[in-house]
Each structure stands twice: as structure tokens, then as C-alpha cells.
Design an enzyme around this catalytic site. Sequence first.
Site, PDB file in Angstrom:
ATOM      1  N   HIS A   1      18.637  -0.983 -30.322  1.00 27.68           N
ATOM      2  CA  HIS A   1      19.059  -1.034 -28.927  1.00 27.68           C
ATOM      3  C   HIS A   1      20.456  -1.648 -28.827  1.00 27.68           C
ATOM      4  O   HIS A   1      20.605  -2.863 -28.659  1.00 27.68           O
ATOM      5  CB  HIS A   1      18.047  -1.850 -28.114  1.00 27.68           C
ATOM      6  CG  HIS A   1      18.274  -1.855 -26.630  1.00 27.68           C
ATOM      7  ND1 HIS A   1      17.264  -2.075 -25.733  1.00 27.68           N
ATOM      8  CD2 HIS A   1      19.380  -1.664 -25.892  1.00 27.68           C
ATOM      9  CE1 HIS A   1      17.753  -2.041 -24.499  1.00 27.68           C
ATOM     10  NE2 HIS A   1      19.041  -1.792 -24.583  1.00 27.68           N
TER      11      HIS A   1
ATOM     12  N   HIS B   1      24.582  -0.827 -27.145  1.00 31.26           N
ATOM     13  CA  HIS B   1      25.343   0.020 -26.224  1.00 31.26           C
ATOM     14  C   HIS B   1      26.790   0.092 -26.660  1.00 31.26           C
ATOM     15  O   HIS B   1      27.325  -0.849 -27.262  1.00 31.26           O
ATOM     16  CB  HIS B   1      25.231  -0.505 -24.791  1.00 31.26           C
ATOM     17  CG  HIS B   1      23.830  -0.533 -24.283  1.00 31.26           C
ATOM     18  ND1 HIS B   1      23.033   0.589 -24.231  1.00 31.26           N
ATOM     19  CD2 HIS B   1      23.050  -1.554 -23.823  1.00 31.26           C
ATOM     20  CE1 HIS B   1      21.843   0.260 -23.761  1.00 31.26           C
ATOM     21  NE2 HIS B   1      21.818  -1.033 -23.508  1.00 31.26           N
TER      22      HIS B   1
ATOM     23  N   ARG C   1      26.504   2.299 -21.975  1.00 30.39           N
ATOM     24  CA  ARG C   1      26.180   1.077 -21.226  1.00 30.39           C
ATOM     25  C   ARG C   1      25.423   1.509 -19.965  1.00 30.39           C
ATOM     26  O   ARG C   1      26.004   2.150 -19.075  1.00 30.39           O
ATOM     27  CB  ARG C   1      27.441   0.331 -20.767  1.00 30.39           C
ATOM     28  CG  ARG C   1      28.210  -0.400 -21.804  1.00 30.39           C
ATOM     29  CD  ARG C   1      27.823  -1.874 -21.976  1.00 30.39           C
ATOM     30  NE  ARG C   1      28.268  -2.279 -23.329  1.00 30.39           N
ATOM     31  CZ  ARG C   1      27.623  -3.135 -24.103  1.00 30.39           C
ATOM     32  NH1 ARG C   1      26.521  -3.730 -23.680  1.00 30.39           N
ATOM     33  NH2 ARG C   1      28.050  -3.411 -25.308  1.00 30.39           N
TER      34      ARG C   1
ATOM     35  N   HIS D   1      15.319   3.397 -20.124  1.00 28.15           N
ATOM     36  CA  HIS D   1      16.355   2.441 -19.701  1.00 28.15           C
ATOM     37  C   HIS D   1      16.950   2.968 -18.411  1.00 28.15           C
ATOM     38  O   HIS D   1      17.529   4.047 -18.383  1.00 28.15           O
ATOM     39  CB  HIS D   1      17.441   2.317 -20.768  1.00 28.15           C
ATOM     40  CG  HIS D   1      18.126   0.978 -20.767  1.00 28.15           C
ATOM     41  ND1 HIS D   1      18.657   0.405 -19.645  1.00 28.15           N
ATOM     42  CD2 HIS D   1      18.351   0.083 -21.784  1.00 28.15           C
ATOM     43  CE1 HIS D   1      19.181  -0.772 -19.969  1.00 28.15           C
ATOM     44  NE2 HIS D   1      19.001  -0.998 -21.245  1.00 28.15           N
TER      45      HIS D   1
ATOM     46  N   HIS E   1      13.522  -3.766 -23.731  1.00 23.66           N
ATOM     47  CA  HIS E   1      13.300  -5.152 -23.320  1.00 23.66           C
ATOM     48  C   HIS E   1      11.833  -5.563 -23.409  1.00 23.66           C
ATOM     49  O   HIS E   1      11.283  -6.168 -22.487  1.00 23.66           O
ATOM     50  CB  HIS E   1      13.805  -5.368 -21.882  1.00 23.66           C
ATOM     51  CG  HIS E   1      15.191  -4.845 -21.672  1.00 23.66           C
ATOM     52  ND1 HIS E   1      15.453  -3.762 -20.882  1.00 23.66           N
ATOM     53  CD2 HIS E   1      16.390  -5.222 -22.195  1.00 23.66           C
ATOM     54  CE1 HIS E   1      16.748  -3.506 -20.886  1.00 23.66           C
ATOM     55  NE2 HIS E   1      17.351  -4.365 -21.677  1.00 23.66           N
TER      56      HIS E   1
ATOM     57  N   GLU F   1      20.674  -5.459 -28.280  1.00 23.53           N
ATOM     58  CA  GLU F   1      21.693  -5.175 -27.277  1.00 23.53           C
ATOM     59  C   GLU F   1      22.987  -5.946 -27.590  1.00 23.53           C
ATOM     60  O   GLU F   1      23.823  -6.113 -26.701  1.00 23.53           O
ATOM     61  CB  GLU F   1      21.179  -5.532 -25.868  1.00 23.53           C
ATOM     62  CG  GLU F   1      21.296  -4.399 -24.914  1.00 23.53           C
ATOM     63  CD  GLU F   1      20.640  -4.685 -23.545  1.00 23.53           C
ATOM     64  OE1 GLU F   1      21.026  -4.015 -22.598  1.00 23.53           O
ATOM     65  OE2 GLU F   1      19.754  -5.535 -23.432  1.00 23.53           O
TER      66      GLU F   1
END
Lengths: 339, 339, 339, 339, 339, 339
Positions: free
Chosen positions: D6, D8, D72, D179, D223, D283
Site C-alpha cells: 500500500h 501512493h 494518491r 480505497h 487500513h 502508505e
Amino acid sequence: MIIDSHGHVTAPDSLYVYKAQILAHRGAHGRGGNLANDDDVKKALHSPVFGGSSHLDQLKEVGTDMQLISPRPYQMMTSEHPRLVSWFMEETNNIIAKQVQLYPNTFRGVCGLPLTPDVSPKAVLPYLEKCVKEQGFVGLLLNPDPGECTAHQTPGLGDRFWYPLYEKMVELDIPGHIHSSGCKSERLPYSLHFINEESVGVLSLLNSDVFTDFPTLKILVSHGGGAIPYQYARFEASSLRGKGARFSEKMRSLYYDTVLYSKDSLELLFKTVGVDRCLFGTERPGVGTVKDPRTGRWLDETRFTIEAIDWLTDADKKMIFEDNAKKLFNLKVPATAAA
Amino acid sequence: MIIDSHGHVTAPDSLYVYKAQILAHRGAHGRGGNLANDDDVKKALHSPVFGGSSHLDQLKEVGTDMQLISPRPYQMMTSEHPRLVSWFMEETNNIIAKQVQLYPNTFRGVCGLPLTPDVSPKAVLPYLEKCVKEQGFVGLLLNPDPGECTAHQTPGLGDRFWYPLYEKMVELDIPGHIHSSGCKSERLPYSLHFINEESVGVLSLLNSDVFTDFPTLKILVSHGGGAIPYQYARFEASSLRGKGARFSEKMRSLYYDTVLYSKDSLELLFKTVGVDRCLFGTERPGVGTVKDPRTGRWLDETRFTIEAIDWLTDADKKMIFEDNAKKLFNLKVPATAAA
Amino acid sequence: MIIDSHGHVTAPDSLYVYKAQILAHRGAHGRGGNLANDDDVKKALHSPVFGGSSHLDQLKEVGTDMQLISPRPYQMMTSEHPRLVSWFMEETNNIIAKQVQLYPNTFRGVCGLPLTPDVSPKAVLPYLEKCVKEQGFVGLLLNPDPGECTAHQTPGLGDRFWYPLYEKMVELDIPGHIHSSGCKSERLPYSLHFINEESVGVLSLLNSDVFTDFPTLKILVSHGGGAIPYQYARFEASSLRGKGARFSEKMRSLYYDTVLYSKDSLELLFKTVGVDRCLFGTERPGVGTVKDPRTGRWLDETRFTIEAIDWLTDADKKMIFEDNAKKLFNLKVPATAAA
Amino acid sequence: MIIDSHGHVTAPDSLYVYKAQILAHRGAHGRGGNLANDDDVKKALHSPVFGGSSHLDQLKEVGTDMQLISPRPYQMMTSEHPRLVSWFMEETNNIIAKQVQLYPNTFRGVCGLPLTPDVSPKAVLPYLEKCVKEQGFVGLLLNPDPGECTAHQTPGLGDRFWYPLYEKMVELDIPGHIHSSGCKSERLPYSLHFINEESVGVLSLLNSDVFTDFPTLKILVSHGGGAIPYQYARFEASSLRGKGARFSEKMRSLYYDTVLYSKDSLELLFKTVGVDRCLFGTERPGVGTVKDPRTGRWLDETRFTIEAIDWLTDADKKMIFEDNAKKLFNLKVPATAAA
Amino acid sequence: MIIDSHGHVTAPDSLYVYKAQILAHRGAHGRGGNLANDDDVKKALHSPVFGGSSHLDQLKEVGTDMQLISPRPYQMMTSEHPRLVSWFMEETNNIIAKQVQLYPNTFRGVCGLPLTPDVSPKAVLPYLEKCVKEQGFVGLLLNPDPGECTAHQTPGLGDRFWYPLYEKMVELDIPGHIHSSGCKSERLPYSLHFINEESVGVLSLLNSDVFTDFPTLKILVSHGGGAIPYQYARFEASSLRGKGARFSEKMRSLYYDTVLYSKDSLELLFKTVGVDRCLFGTERPGVGTVKDPRTGRWLDETRFTIEAIDWLTDADKKMIFEDNAKKLFNLKVPATAAA
Amino acid sequence: MIIDSHGHVTAPDSLYVYKAQILAHRGAHGRGGNLANDDDVKKALHSPVFGGSSHLDQLKEVGTDMQLISPRPYQMMTSEHPRLVSWFMEETNNIIAKQVQLYPNTFRGVCGLPLTPDVSPKAVLPYLEKCVKEQGFVGLLLNPDPGECTAHQTPGLGDRFWYPLYEKMVELDIPGHIHSSGCKSERLPYSLHFINEESVGVLSLLNSDVFTDFPTLKILVSHGGGAIPYQYARFEASSLRGKGARFSEKMRSLYYDTVLYSKDSLELLFKTVGVDRCLFGTERPGVGTVKDPRTGRWLDETRFTIEAIDWLTDADKKMIFEDNAKKLFNLKVPATAAA
């Protein structure tokens, strides 16, 4: 024989508890329901209602032999989510079917349809077919305003929007009883909305091609036709300016029930549309089940009011009380009931 | 003396050309107008209308001595832009005032108000005052639905929203004549919308505190009260469940005109509300100005219909034709007119 | 002593029949109600519910001594018409008050407020005051989304929109228990909406000035704080970038109940916010009142789950089960109850 | 080998300048773009970001060998005009593809889709196919709320609305990473909206027929699954009342990443869904790239947190760090990278 | 001396990266910004733009001595959330102020206002005052359509809605430069929307009482007045029908810039409104900064086009190039600049 | 020979009385109409209008031999109910057809189309075909904004939405005359809306593929092309940045009429688009039919203005006054008329 063409179900409390629940959980608890059991249904019909005795006793008190029962219209919540409307309507119809099954000499069923705004009547035809063929319903409530006075307006009953339903009604040979559901406007209560929608429905139908396109379609208008029999002459005037039939003649394409509760109004109705177009109806127990302190009598003792109209012949009264209903609803009355 | 309490202006064509223009230019050409000149106004009243003779002749043909004239309701366009509504209403009222000035023995004016949706009646009070004090109007049209069947709903006549207007009416001692304007719904024509809105207005008023708060308020309901005199018993039932007065008693707080065109309906009206609450009205020339081929007579020859009701006394008829109107509208009738 | 801070009323069926009626007649039958009578209220508490024994018995089965009861949130219908919401909420609160009166050793009341979308909390303050001062309620449900997942959004709990309510809560010294009502979205059931709104409420409060402006304000978050104790570290990260206190410290401005039904989650909660911030709660009988076929035990036997957490001291457990609730709600527990 | 599932994109500034321009000119300057050039893309990855070192260095600092990078999310502007969304998404994906091409040992791409409200996922299938077959993307972001908290709601992930996309995902054998994008509500920030939408997505999927209809569909939840692992027991309760599988079993139809930043939460996740369902994710650089002043360490040093969980076996950790990701995304890792 | 009255800021990329961010996080990351630093601002003015040399060099190439710079209108995003509009506008104005501070001989600032739909101009007056008194701005952009072609329409510039702003402009003695922002309609690009809104603005002002009520108000219209100088005679016709001044006379209440790029149009403008009403303007670098392959010259070399108009006197040209701007904007030009 | 390509019908008052009626009764009185009788139509053309002599005399006064007449655009009410729009448009067209029939040497018809918002142009093709083939119309009004400045926006003329109409126009070989109808915005009068919509229409067409896809399509732009000939250079700039033809070249795909009323503007038009693209037009009697007190001449004496432009050759003028119109509209001019 006295047949009351306009009665509404006295359902067990569980139906309304169910309604409150599904409106709250919106399906999250599953559909649930299956409320039409013998005990609850019997109990509901034997408990006091509307400030009087039980539903069954109230019929006896005025000598009603048979009553056509349909869902309580103001409870039909047709402007809610289609899934919830459908669940509630099916539970209600099932309870009615159960009442008819338990009291075959007393009741016949008129089903409600889960029509909701912006949905074509096509969507409910399979369910209607099931109601008639499997559950024995003899008619349906025809709700001209599923939107319940909200901004979701449904085309008038004369619009081709309704044709799929009319085709099926003709095919099944069952009548539609015009009766709207609730009213969410602050300007008027549902009870007056009923009346206004009956006027709208009658005018829309009579100014359309519906009876040309469906000559055998059968429509019964609630509450003595709304405002129309009283106000018909202004529409007569318009018709005299056009090329078609007189409005007063076209009014005889429809049937009207006698849920009016006043002798003068009943006489006006009979004179205006003809007794061959009128079906006895009381909605008892219902809005009229209240005693007038001046007379000590229930307002919905409509039978005695009609019997007291001296210019009606016995044949007229038989038509009103029995023959017209039998014909319109194709009623098969058991010998025991007619006794 | 025959006083027709419910007539609408026969205006010069220029009024409607003006309406078409302002709806199109929306003010870009300026307000314009000033159409109320003697010649055009006289000509309009002397030209054939509604398939018959002239407005003035039509009154004579049925023996009407005096008529209360107001704007043609279906033309009032109250759901359009407030500026345009105001211009059009003022032109219309000016034409009416001119007619009254030119034919003081024949006409009295009932003004329209430029009420539009979402605007408090307060906004029109100065104009109303001018109509009454400067232009001599003796009443006003009380429009319960300026939104004209659109989604812009106005509170019911029983709502405090209307109190500023009621206060001013009481102060000026003039009655309001309930009459809605057009109807933009596809479900019903304006003619039925009139009827439904009269029912809504009556019910809203009678189920409110208006007549407690304004005991001297005077309200006249068009077209024999909509559906209410025919359907009153269902509301009687509700009132018997509550603590207040009977609905049928409260109905006598209002006045009703006789614009019904059928004898049976007229009789029902007189019996239900009492002749002391009824004002003769025909809307002639108007919707009823058409000949019935069966009888060869105009439908709006209401005078002769009433005169033919044998159970009415002469005093009853005088009340209906003359006394009630004089009292309600405070009419000062010139000796010449009364002759 | 075991105090369950999060229970909902088991009301008589008549409450939900009433709800179905008022949603249907919308006031046309009058307000009605007055359902809080001793017999019905007692019967409701002694009838089997949620697939188990009666409400009172279910408390005994897990040894609960006292329970704080509030309206069933998913039934609160706060997105309906304000008048109907108010009637239903008052009936519900009255039933709760009656239960507390009848069972003073067992129940304390947490009232629902008739908050509806687009209406300032100011409107309900007089009613809240009555609930606390006259009916003895010890807390209130704080509903962050009266719009029930419709397009009518209400400002977050950190917005000054809510300040009038917070002022009154501080003045009355009563806590607010964050709990949303229903959810009309098709995307999620009300049960998850509760969780999401708790997260939204916590974040909105902690990122605002509310606890600076109202240092003595008391807020209890339902269901272990929604997602926040599990997800707190992402918000900790944001707080470390700013100038204010750490998010994890600010979390201790709030209180959390233990309505989680899983041991791992309970342990996470205690570790994350501290036991001095946790109040025992079960919602029993309610969503967790179902037997796990693997263990043969009810999911909401939360008491035993907590007691089985070996790293909690007796003092910790006493705080969770008793002390924190007494302090937050200012509970006056009768000697007999504490016995 | 450490695979971060995960991450971005750290894009050149030109991407955001471009975004500002197209939102302003709306196409009037033509599409423009073509921003994915070697120099800018390299420069972006070598410049300091999020208060730390460069993206590439940040990976090295925590020992990440390979990272899956996607757009993002909060910048995806999916509620804007479809044409603009499509242009921006393609530019973003092109930059990602360029990064993967330039750093084949370090990056793999997860593409964003130009899904916008009220548009069927069908519309983006050709583009998705191009991303996978021509540009080498190994997964896609599955955005449950393209409307970004506005009134434009999209059906839940369990709805048949999404089936065309699921069919294509199965056909291409690529996973969807749940997401959401931004959040235009004033009530909550996008960061919490992510969490709430993950909960909504999980519940919608698990209460639907999706995994019956697409048994090989692969879904990864961001998450740590939103609120669900913490709150699962309330949904377990509901499932125990029905006929289907237990909720906790169905939860294992999905995969979850470890973007949680707290040890207690990570342990709860592993215990609740099983380590075979968990993929390492950070992330980083991103929300967690901030140093905790108490420890002097970055919050997103998740690797070391997991390594410190003593009850996880080496095989468990290898699953979390490497095996699960390789399997789910069909990763072909070059020998050099694995070294 | 050549003063270009209509130039827009060439800002650092960081401004547009910032814009993309705040539109995405909507405040969740805090306001951020503070982008107006010497280095970035200088660099932006020295980098090639619009396919030519740097902003500063482009001015030199055509001999411009001083330029009034304002925000790039199409980037102003005035239909977005007021908070974001305000942040972005302040950053943009700060960069302009910084440019003026760094290049006091070359630039003067015209500020943008954070006007958004449905908000009264009153709300921005304190900020405007700060711009003028603290930051030295000499004028403001007057945006007649903050709604950017959406359904959120703002009253015309002649409406009293704008009076609070006009009062403040008169008090501060600064002119407003009519210039709309973006356009979200699919029907037309922002570039034409500028033109249409200038026409709407001019007509609304000249058909209102604004210049009667504010005789010293100073308004400059962009792009040679939209369509009005070309189409003025149709409005002249209307004015000749009314009582007021001729439209062509009223047109001289306003000022017009020369951003037209064609000699014929410039001549029409000068003839129609008079050279004493025209201010030199180019928007260079901007839409006209493109070379015509036929001539090899930039379209926005407007200076040379005007100089080539043989019927203009030297005094005329001085008015256009210098005097009118000095007077309208109260420019204090340093001796060094004028050299 | 002088052919005025842009004239609007001078209709009998009955047309506007009819419009007012149908807007009020909405069909309840039936369609009515049939207003195109010889007497009324002749009378309308012989009565004084617009402050001058009769329509026919006004043409003679300026020496117009033939005029193309279409509906008065501001009266077209295209945003009203489609049924009413259709009725009114047909009545209007019928009156035009009658005028052409009665005065075959003087008039040719350009029909209006009952286009309404949200309805595809396909719907009006059969009616258009009837207008051309049965009623002899030689062109049509092409209304780019049937929504009349309301929120109902119609795609730009360059959009494929319009292709069915363009196909039919090519098939019938008739031109479309761009002219919008009314404007319900408070921000601008219809007269400026005409201008703005012409600019929007021209830009939309020229930035589209319409003339590639329909090379023989013929479009005439009203009022000298709106703002475009004056503002063309800013669009020229954009075109120079792209790959296609120059904007100024593409402008010659269209035709423009001379309804401008000012000599400078006319000269600009001729220079900018070329005289071979210009058709004489005056709209007389219309907006320009007012005398300038300074000159004592009508503003719409455009013929003399053009004749006075000394740089136009006789052939140029013949093209403008006669040849271009004959070619564009395929006019068959009777020998008598040309005399």
C-alpha cells in the site's frame, strides 16, 4: 342480502408493529413477517374497535351479510421505499386472505397493490395475478396517487401509463376500487385527499379514451365519487362544447359506493348516476363509526338511511345492496351466507 | 333585486396581449400597460362572448341587476415572477375599476391580489388598501394556491401565515372570496383544481382557530363549497370524536355561492348550510354559458333554477338573491339600480 | 454492583402501533398516545424478547443490577416530520420514565431528544429541561445525524451549531450519549451507521474547541468509540504535525461504553483509552442477545468477558462496572439496589 | 523480502499544476499533459517528501524491497467532470507506469480508475484492460464512493452494479484494493472517510452474493479493514440469527493491509482475520510519515512493529511481508530485487 | 510611458500545487500556504512562459514600462467552497504583492476578491481594505459571476446587492476591473464567458441607478467591453424609446481596456466610446501571446497596432497608453520608472 | 432588388390572446386556434406598428422588395410545456404561411420549431418537413437555448445532439437562422441574450466537426454574429496554437446578417467575414424602428447606411442586398417582385 362493498381490514397489532420495524430497519433484520396466523387474525376480528364492538359484531349490528375488505388505505405508505411497501402490502393482503379463509360466508378480499411513485404498474402484474388466482381476491384497490401528496406525481388514471394494469384487470375480470393512500401534505388530511383524488380520477378517466380502449373495464369509485356528483354540471358544460358524449352520460361508465353518511348526499348520488351504478358501502368499522349524540346512532348505519329513502323501489334497493356488487365483483355467495 | 356575487371580468383583448408580452419580455420593455380606457372597456362589455351575446346583455337576459366582478381566475398566472404577476393583476383590477366606474348601477369590483408562492400576504396589504380605499373594491379574491399546482405549496388557509391578511380584511370590513388561479399539473384541469382547493380551504379554515381569532372575518366559498356540502358527514364524524363544535355547525361560519348549475346540487347546498349562508352567483358569462341541446337553455340560468325550488320561501330567495350579498359586501346600491 | 450504561427500552407494542398510526395520519386523528400506563409497561418488561427471556430476566441472568435505558435508536425516525418525531419521542420517554418509576432499583432513564434536520438544538432545550427536572432523566442520547443518512446533513458535533445544547448539558450536569438513529441509505445498515457516526462524532469533537469552551462537558461514546480506538494512530500522526495536544491524549476527554461483544476488542479499548474512561454497557437485550452455537452462550454476556481479562485489577473492574457510571451520570443508587 | 502493498505515487509537481489547470480551463486548452517523462519522474522520487528524505530513501530506511504504488487517493477528484477525471487519472497512471519502468526492482503499479458517480463501471473496462495488458499494472484501486461524500451516492460494493468490473477483474486475475478518494462533506475529513467507506465496503460485500458469484474475486481492504475487525462481533450476532455462514468466517473472503500504525491494532487484526489474510502495507511516505517526539521514530515504521510481535512465527511474518502479496498480486519479482 | 492596465500574475508552480491540494484535502491538512517568498516569485517572473520568453522579458520586448497585475481569472475557482476560495485568493494576492514589492518600477497590483455565490459582497470588505491599505493594491477585479456558469446566479452588477462594495470602492477611491472567473458550462469556454459577462455587466450597470447613486465610482471593462461597442446600437434604440440618457452617452460612464488584438476592433472601440475612456491593456503574457505565422509577430503586440492607427493624435495615444491609467488607478509612478 | 433576410411576423392580436389563454388553461379548453384567416392577417399587416406606419408601409419606406419573416423570437416561450409550445408555434407559422400566400411578391417564410429543453431535435423533424414541403417555408429559426436562460441547458450547436436536425436541413437544402427565444434570467434582457447566444453558437459550431460532417450545411447568424466579429482575434490566438484552420477562416463557414444599426459595426463585419458572407437584414419593424431625434431618421434604415459605405463596390452591395440571400435560401423571386 346486504353486501358492503367498502370495508377495510381490522388487522392484528402485529401488522403495525411490523410496519414500524421495517420502516426503521429498512431490511437490515431481513423481511420477517408471516403474520397471518389463525389466532391473531381471529382475535383482531373479535376485539372492540373504533369505539364500538368488534368488527364482526359491528357488521351484525347493522345486518351486513358480507363485506369486501381491503387494506386500510391511510396505512399503505406507498410513498416509502418500494421494497418496504411491497413487504407491508403482502403482509396486509395475506391477513385479508386469511380472514376470508376463516370467515368464508362473511368476507371477500380486495387486494392492495405495491404501486410506488415513478414505477410502472407493469411491475406489479405478476403479484396481482397471484392475489387473484392463488389467494382468491375479487378486486383491487386502484391508488391514483402512490406519491401520497408529495412532489412525486403519478399520471392521471386516464393516461396510458395505466394501460398495462387495465389490460390485466380486463383479462382477470376484476374491478378496481379507486382509493388513494396517505397524504404527506400539511395542507390537507388524508381523508380529504381521498375525496380530491376520487374527483381527479373520475375526471381523468372520463376525459380519456380508457373506456373506448377497454370497454369491459370495471371501476368503482369510493365515497360516492368524491366531488363529482355534486359538481358534475360544470363538467357537463365543457362536454356540451365538445363533440363527445355528455359528461353525465359518461359518468355512467363508472360505479360508485355509498360511503357518504348523509341522506341528502345519498339521494343526490342515486339521482345523478342512477341506482344501477351504486354499490352499498360503509367502511364500517371506520371513519363513520361514531355515535351522533343527537340521535344516539352510528353515522355509518348507512343501511337504514338507504332503506328510509322512500322513492327507491325494492328492486332499486336490491340492486344497491346486493345485485350490483355481485355482478361487479363476480361474487360467488355460498348458500349458507345468503341465508 | 338580483345580485350575482360571482362574475369575472370580460376584459379587452389588449389585456391578454399585454400578458403575453410581459411574460415574454419580462420587463425589458418597461411596465407599459395603462389599458383601462373607456373605449376599450366599453367595447369589451358590448361584444359577444362565450358563444352568446355581450356580457351586459347576458346579464339582462337572466335579469341580473348587479354583478360582482373579479379577475378571470385561470388567467391570474400567480406562479409566474412576482413582478409580472403584480403588473398583470394591477392592469386587471384597473379594468374592473373602470367597468364599475362606467356602469355604477351594474357592477361592483372584487379585486385580485398579486400573491405569489413563498411570499407572505403582508407584502400585498398596502396594495389591497389602495384597491379598497381609492378604487372602491368591495371584496377580494382569496387564492389558496398561488403556486398553481406546482411544487410551491402555500400553507392552508387555517395557518397563521394568512393572519396579516385576515387582520386587514377585518379592519377594512371586506370579505374574501376563495378562488384559486390556474393549475399546472397534468393530472387535473384548473376547473377541478378550483373545486379541490375550495374543499381544502374550507377544511383548513374550519379545523383551525381562524374564526376564534377573527370572529368578524367574512369568507365566501366559490362553487357551492367544493366537495364539502356533499361530503360533510365524514368530517362530521371526526368532529364528533373531538371536543369542539360539530363540523356542520362550523360550516356555517362561511358563506357559499350558488355556482353549481344543477338543481339537485343547489338543493343539497341550501339544506346543508342554510339559505342564510348562500349568495346567488353564476359566473355568467363563463363556464356555464353553453346551451343544453336537450332543453335549449343556458346552463347558467341559475336564477330560474333557484326560483323553481318550491320549498324555498320568498324570504329565502330574497336572502339568496339580494340580502346576503348586500350584507356580506356592504353593498351600497343606488336607487336607480335597485329599481 | 453492575451498572449497564447502555440499554434500550423494551416498550409495549402499543408504542409501535402508535408510531405506525401517526406516520400514516400525520396528526389528522389528533396526537393521541398517553401509552405509559403501569400494566402495559410491566407486561412489556416481563414478556420474552430477542429470542430469550424477558428484559428483566435477561438482566438478572447476567447479574446486572442497574441499567440506563434510552429509546431504541433505530426506531427514533428523526428524519420524519418534526411534529411526529416530537410526539413519538415524548411517548417513548414517558414509557421510560414509567419504567424507572416502577422499577426504581433497576432502571435509570436516558432521554431521546426530538432533534430533526435543519433545526437548531435550541428548539429542544425546554423539553430537555423538563425531562431532567420533572421526569428524572439522568442523561440524553446525542444524535449526530438526525437526517438518518439522507441528504439532510447536520454539522459535526464540534460545530458551534451544537453549543446551545452543550451549555444546557453543563448547566444540568448531565452527559450526552452519542448514538445515531436510523439510516435510510441503501449502502449500509443502521447498525454500521451507528459505528461510522461515532467515529465522525469523536473526530469532530476532538478536532474542535468544544472541550476548551466547555471543560466540564460529559460525553459518552457508544459501541467502544466506533472505529477510533482501532484506527487512532492515523489521527495521532496528524496531531503530531500540528501544535495541539496528541490525539491519544485528547481521546481521554471522552468516555466509551463496552458494547463490543469480543474480548480482543475490549482489551484494545481498555489499553487505548484507559479503564477510567470506560463504562460497562451491553445493549442487552439487543443486537448481541443471540447464542453462539459454538459456545452456547449469549454474545452480550459482556460482564463475564470483562471479568475474564486477567490484567485488569479489581479496582479497574469496579471502575468499569460501577464507579465511572455513577460519576458520569451522578447516579443516586438506593441502598436496596446496591445490596 | 519486504513488499509494501500500500503505497501512493510521489508525482512531479507538474501533475498537480496540470490538475489545477484542467479544473480551471475544463478542456478549453485541449487535453495537454504527457507529463510522464524520465527526468521529472526521477526527480520526484529523489526529492524530500513528507518531512523526511526522498520516497526511495524512505523505503530503504525501513528496508522495504518492493512497493505497490497507486494514485494518491485524496487527489483523485472523482466527483469532478468525467472528462477531467479521466485525463487526470490517465496522467497519474502514466507516471506510475513510468516509475515502475524506471525502477523495475522496486515498484509495481496499482492503477486508479476514472470511475465517476452515476456511471456504470462498464465504461472503464477497456481502459482497465489497457492498464493491465499494455502498462503492466498488477491491481486496481476500487473506489466505493466516487461521489466523494456528496449527494451522488453509488451502490454498495455488494450490488450488481459492480458486476461488470468484477467479471473483468476475474478475467484479468487482478485484485481490487478498496480505497475511496476525497470527501467534500464538512462533517468529516477524507482520512476518516477512507475508514468509514472501508467498513461500508466490507459489510456490503460480505452481506451479498459477490463471493458466491465470483469465487475467485480478489479484494484487499485498506487500513486494516476500517472499523470491522474491531467491531465485527455485532455483525457476528446478526449472522448467527440468519442461515448463512458466520460473519467472522466470511471476513476471510477478503484480504487486509496493515496500514494501522499501532501495535495493539495490528495484533487485533492478525487475531481476528488470520495472518494468511494480511498484507504488509505502510502508505510510506504518507500520513504516518511523522516522527513521534516520545520515541523519535516514524509512525510508519510498521515493519519493526510487526517484527516485534512475539507470538507471530517466522512463517507468519513471511506471509505478511511477502507471500500473501506475491500470491494476491501475482508478482513476478526479479531475482535482483529479491536479493 | 507605456502602462499595461490588464496583466495577470505569472505565479510559481507552488501556487497551483497548493490549489490542487486544498481542493483535495479541503482543509484537513490545515491552511498551509505562505508561498510568496522572494526566490520563487523571482524565478517565476524569469522563466519562459506562454511559448515565449519570461514575463519580464515579454514586457520589455513590447516596451511596456509598467503593468497592472491581477490573479489569473480562469484559475480563481470562485464557485468552490468559500473557505478554499479565500485561502487560494489570499495566496495569489500575496504573490502579486510580493512581485510589486520586488519590482516597484514595473508592477502594480489589482487584487482578486474571495467572492462566492450566494454571499453578499459585504463579507469581503475588511479583506479588501487590508489589500489596499496594507498591501498597496490599486484596484480590484470585479467578478460578475462567482458561480462560474453554474446554476448559482449572482444578481447583475446594477443590482443593489453590489452596493456595499461600491460604497467601499468609492471610499477607498479604487477602480473595479470587470473580469469573470471560470466557466463550468459545457456550452462555452471561459474565454467567451469573459466576453458575455462583460456585456451583461455593462448592460446591467448602464440600465441601473448605479452611477446616479455613486457618481465617482470607477469601473474598467475588460476586453474592449465584450460585445457592447459592436452591438451598442440595438441598446441605443431602446434608450431612445425611454426617458433617460442615450445609451451611447451612458457608455461613457465606464472605461474600457484594449485587450482585443485586432486593429479594426480597436478602431471601432476608440470611435465608439472615445479615447478618453480607453486604457491600454494586453494581458501579455496571456491568450494573445502566440505568433501569427503569416506575420511572424505576436498577436498581443497591441502597442504597435495602436501606434499605427493614423487618425489618433499623439495626445490620444498618450491618453490611452498612460494618462487614463494614471488617473483611474491613481498611479504614483516613480521617477526612475517613468524615465 | 432589396431582400431583407431578417424580419419577424406582425401577427394579429388574436395570436397573443391565444397565447395567454393556452398558458392559462393548459389544454383544458382544447387546442383551439386556427387563427390564420385572411382578414385578420391582412389587417395586422396594414395597422401601424412600433411607433410607425404599417409593416407593409415600413418596408416600402426603405425600399425593401422582399422580406423573410419568422416568428417574433422573444414571444416563442420555448421553455414552457412542450404541448403549448407546439400549439403556439404552429399557429404562428400558419400565420406566416398565410402572409406569404397573401403577399407572394413580398414575403417568404422562415419557420419556428417547437424545440423545448431536454427534447431531441428528432422530435420536430416531421413537422419541419411539413413546413417546408407543404407550407413552403424556405428556412428555419435555429434556437440554441430553448431553455430561455433557465437551468435547463441545451448542448452547444457543435454537439452531436443537433445532428438529426442538420441531416434534415441538408436533405431539405434549407438554412438555419440562429436566433434564441426569450430569457428568464434577471441578469440580462432577452435582447442581450440573443447576442450572447449567437456568440456561443458560433464558437460551438466552429470548434466542432459540424462542417466537416455536413459540408453543405447552411447557417445564418443573426445580428452580425453576436460578439464574434469584434472579438474574433482572441479565438484566432487559440486556433494558432492548435493544428486546425485559423479561426478567421472557419468563420467563413457561416453567414451573417446586417442587423446592427451602426455604420462602424457594419464596416467591421464586412471587413472581418467578407461581403460574400453577409446578408442584408433589418428586423424592421422591430427593435430598431425608432427615430433618432438627432437625425430624424429610423435606426433601422440600414439600407441607406450600407449604400453609404464608399469602399463597397456595386457588386458587393448586390451580393449583400440580393445575391447571397437568393443563394442561401434558394429564393424563387417572381418576375413581378423583381421589377
